[in-house]
Scaffold this active site. Sequence first.
Site, PDB file in Angstrom:
ATOM      1  N   HIS A  18       0.836  -1.207   0.000  1.00 12.04           N
ATOM      2  CA  HIS A  18       0.000   0.000   0.000  1.00 12.04           C
ATOM      3  C   HIS A  18       0.867   1.252   0.000  1.00 12.04           C
ATOM      4  O   HIS A  18       0.610   2.198  -0.756  1.00 12.04           O
ATOM      5  CB  HIS A  18      -0.921  -0.008   1.223  1.00 12.04           C
ATOM      6  CG  HIS A  18      -1.644   1.277   1.447  1.00 12.04           C
ATOM      7  ND1 HIS A  18      -2.874   1.556   0.895  1.00 12.04           N
ATOM      8  CD2 HIS A  18      -1.293   2.387   2.159  1.00 12.04           C
ATOM      9  CE1 HIS A  18      -3.253   2.773   1.246  1.00 12.04           C
ATOM     10  NE2 HIS A  18      -2.311   3.295   2.020  1.00 12.04           N
ATOM     11  N   GLU A  19       1.901   1.258   0.845  1.00  5.03           N
ATOM     12  CA  GLU A  19       2.792   2.419   0.885  1.00  5.03           C
ATOM     13  C   GLU A  19       3.519   2.600  -0.451  1.00  5.03           C
ATOM     14  O   GLU A  19       3.726   3.721  -0.920  1.00  5.03           O
ATOM     15  CB  GLU A  19       3.806   2.269   2.024  1.00  5.03           C
ATOM     16  CG  GLU A  19       3.186   2.222   3.416  1.00  5.03           C
ATOM     17  CD  GLU A  19       2.387   3.461   3.735  1.00  5.03           C
ATOM     18  OE1 GLU A  19       2.802   4.574   3.333  1.00  5.03           O
ATOM     19  OE2 GLU A  19       1.320   3.326   4.376  1.00  5.03           O
ATOM     20  N   HIS A  40       1.561   4.543  -3.021  1.00  2.00           N
ATOM     21  CA  HIS A  40       1.645   6.007  -2.985  1.00  2.00           C
ATOM     22  C   HIS A  40       2.807   6.504  -3.851  1.00  2.00           C
ATOM     23  O   HIS A  40       2.687   7.527  -4.531  1.00  2.00           O
ATOM     24  CB  HIS A  40       1.813   6.487  -1.543  1.00  2.00           C
ATOM     25  CG  HIS A  40       0.571   6.380  -0.720  1.00  2.00           C
ATOM     26  ND1 HIS A  40      -0.602   7.001  -1.063  1.00  2.00           N
ATOM     27  CD2 HIS A  40       0.324   5.718   0.446  1.00  2.00           C
ATOM     28  CE1 HIS A  40      -1.532   6.733  -0.154  1.00  2.00           C
ATOM     29  NE2 HIS A  40      -0.991   5.953   0.769  1.00  2.00           N
ATOM     30  N   GLU A  47      -5.749   7.161  -1.236  1.00  2.45           N
ATOM     31  CA  GLU A  47      -5.704   5.939  -0.430  1.00  2.45           C
ATOM     32  C   GLU A  47      -6.342   4.780  -1.186  1.00  2.45           C
ATOM     33  O   GLU A  47      -5.849   3.645  -1.138  1.00  2.45           O
ATOM     34  CB  GLU A  47      -6.415   6.159   0.908  1.00  2.45           C
ATOM     35  CG  GLU A  47      -5.703   7.126   1.837  1.00  2.45           C
ATOM     36  CD  GLU A  47      -4.294   6.690   2.175  1.00  2.45           C
ATOM     37  OE1 GLU A  47      -4.069   5.462   2.377  1.00  2.45           O
ATOM     38  OE2 GLU A  47      -3.403   7.553   2.232  1.00  2.45           O
ATOM     39  N   ASP A 100      -4.515   1.354  -2.220  1.00  3.08           N
ATOM     40  CA  ASP A 100      -5.099   0.049  -1.915  1.00  3.08           C
ATOM     41  C   ASP A 100      -5.174  -0.820  -3.168  1.00  3.08           C
ATOM     42  O   ASP A 100      -4.843  -2.015  -3.147  1.00  3.08           O
ATOM     43  CB  ASP A 100      -6.508   0.212  -1.334  1.00  3.08           C
ATOM     44  CG  ASP A 100      -6.496   0.660   0.116  1.00  3.08           C
ATOM     45  OD1 ASP A 100      -5.430   0.591   0.758  1.00  3.08           O
ATOM     46  OD2 ASP A 100      -7.556   1.076   0.617  1.00  3.08           O
TER      47      ASP A 100
END
Length: 419
Positions: free
Chosen positions: A280-281, A284, A362, A366
Amino acid sequence: MNPSLTLTLTLVVALLAHVALKFWLNARQVRHVARHRDAVPPAYTDTMTLADHQKAADYTLAKARLSQIDIALDAAVLLGWTLLGGLDALNQVLLDWMGPGMAQQIALVLGFTLVGGLIGLPLSLMQTFGVEQRFGFNKITAALWLGDMVKGLALGLVLGLPLLWVVLWLMQAGGPWWWLWAWGVLVGWQLFLMAIAPNVIMPLFNKFTPLEDESLKARVKGLMQRAGFTAKGFFVMDGSRRSAHSNAFFTGFGASKRVVFFDTLLKQLSPAEMEAVLAHELGHFKHKHIVKMMVTSFAMTLAGLALLGWLAQEVWFYTGLGVMPNLSGSNDALALVLFMLVTPVFTLFFAPVSSWRSRQQEFEADAYAVSQTPGKYLSSALLKLYQDNASTLTPDPWYVKFYYSHPPASERLLRMRTA
C-alpha cells in the site's frame, strides 16, 4: 464602507461560521457514533467483537468531547490576539523594551508562539495522559514527554530561527517581489528538512534498528523488486515507547529511501499482512502521491505568500484585526503573525476538497497493493489496524467529508471486495 471595518466584520462572520460548522460536525459525529455503539455493523460481526466495537466508539466520543473544548478555545484565542488587542499589546511591550528592528520582530513571533504553546498545553496533556491513557494507548512517561518537549523546542530554535530571520529580511529588503524569493527559500528549506530528517531529526526522538526478521525481510525485498523500487534499508522504530498506535512509512529520497516499521506493527500483523501494508505504501510512490502532495503544498504556499505580500502593505489589514501598525519601523512580523492567525478560519471551508483527494489517493494505493499481494491480506491487516487503533467503523458521513484523510474501513474493504 471603511476597509478596516469591513475586514473586522468579515472576520467576525467567518469565525462564527467556522465555529458553528465545527460544532455541527462534531455533534453529528457524536450522535452517529453513539447511535451505532451497541451493535457491530453486519459486515463485521464475524471479525470484530462487540467489546472492541464499543471501545472504538467510546474512544471516538472521548476525543470528540475534548475537541469541543479545543474549538471554543481556538476561537477565544483568535479573538484575544486580534480584536481584543492581545497581539497589539505584546507588540507595544516589545517595542518599548527593545525598540524597532529585527530583534524586536523575531521576539514578537517567538513570544506569540510561546504564549500559544502554553495556552494549548493543558489540552495536549489531557489528550496524552487523559484520553490516550484511559484507552490504553499512551505509553510515554512524564520524563520522556518532558524530554521530547525540550528537544522539540531546541530543534525549533536551531532550525526555525534562521528561516524566520531570512523571511523577515526578505520582507523588508526584497522589494515588491519579496514573497516570490521567500517562497523559493521555503521550498528549499522544506526539501532540506526532508533530506536530513531520517538521519538527523528522527533519531533524536526514536531509536531505529535494522529489521532482523529474515523471512519478513525477504518478503519485503521481493515485493520491492517486483514493484521496481529500491531502499537503503529496512528499519524498526520503537514507537511503543510513546504509543500503542502503529504505522509503516518511507523516508528519504530516491535510492536513499528507508522502509520503517513501528515495532507495534510487527507484533500486530503477520508477515503476509506486513507485506500487504508495505505494498500500500509503495502504491503512494507508484502513483506519485508524495510528489503531487508536495507540488500542491508548494503552490498553496506561493498563493498564500502572494496574498500576504499584498495585505502587508495595507493599513486596514492591521487595524481591521485589532493591531496598530508601527509608524517608525517594520510591520513584517505583525503581518506574518496576523496572516497565520486568520488563515485557518477561511481554509476550513475548503477542507472537503483536500480530504476527498487524499481519500482517493488511499483508494489508489489500496488498488495497487491488491495488484501486488493477495487482497485478503490487506483486508485483514486493515481490519486489525482499525481494531487495534480503536478507529470507529461507523463515523458520520459529513464528518468524514471534512476531516478524514483516509476512507473509513467499511468503504476501503468494500472497494477491495468489489475490485
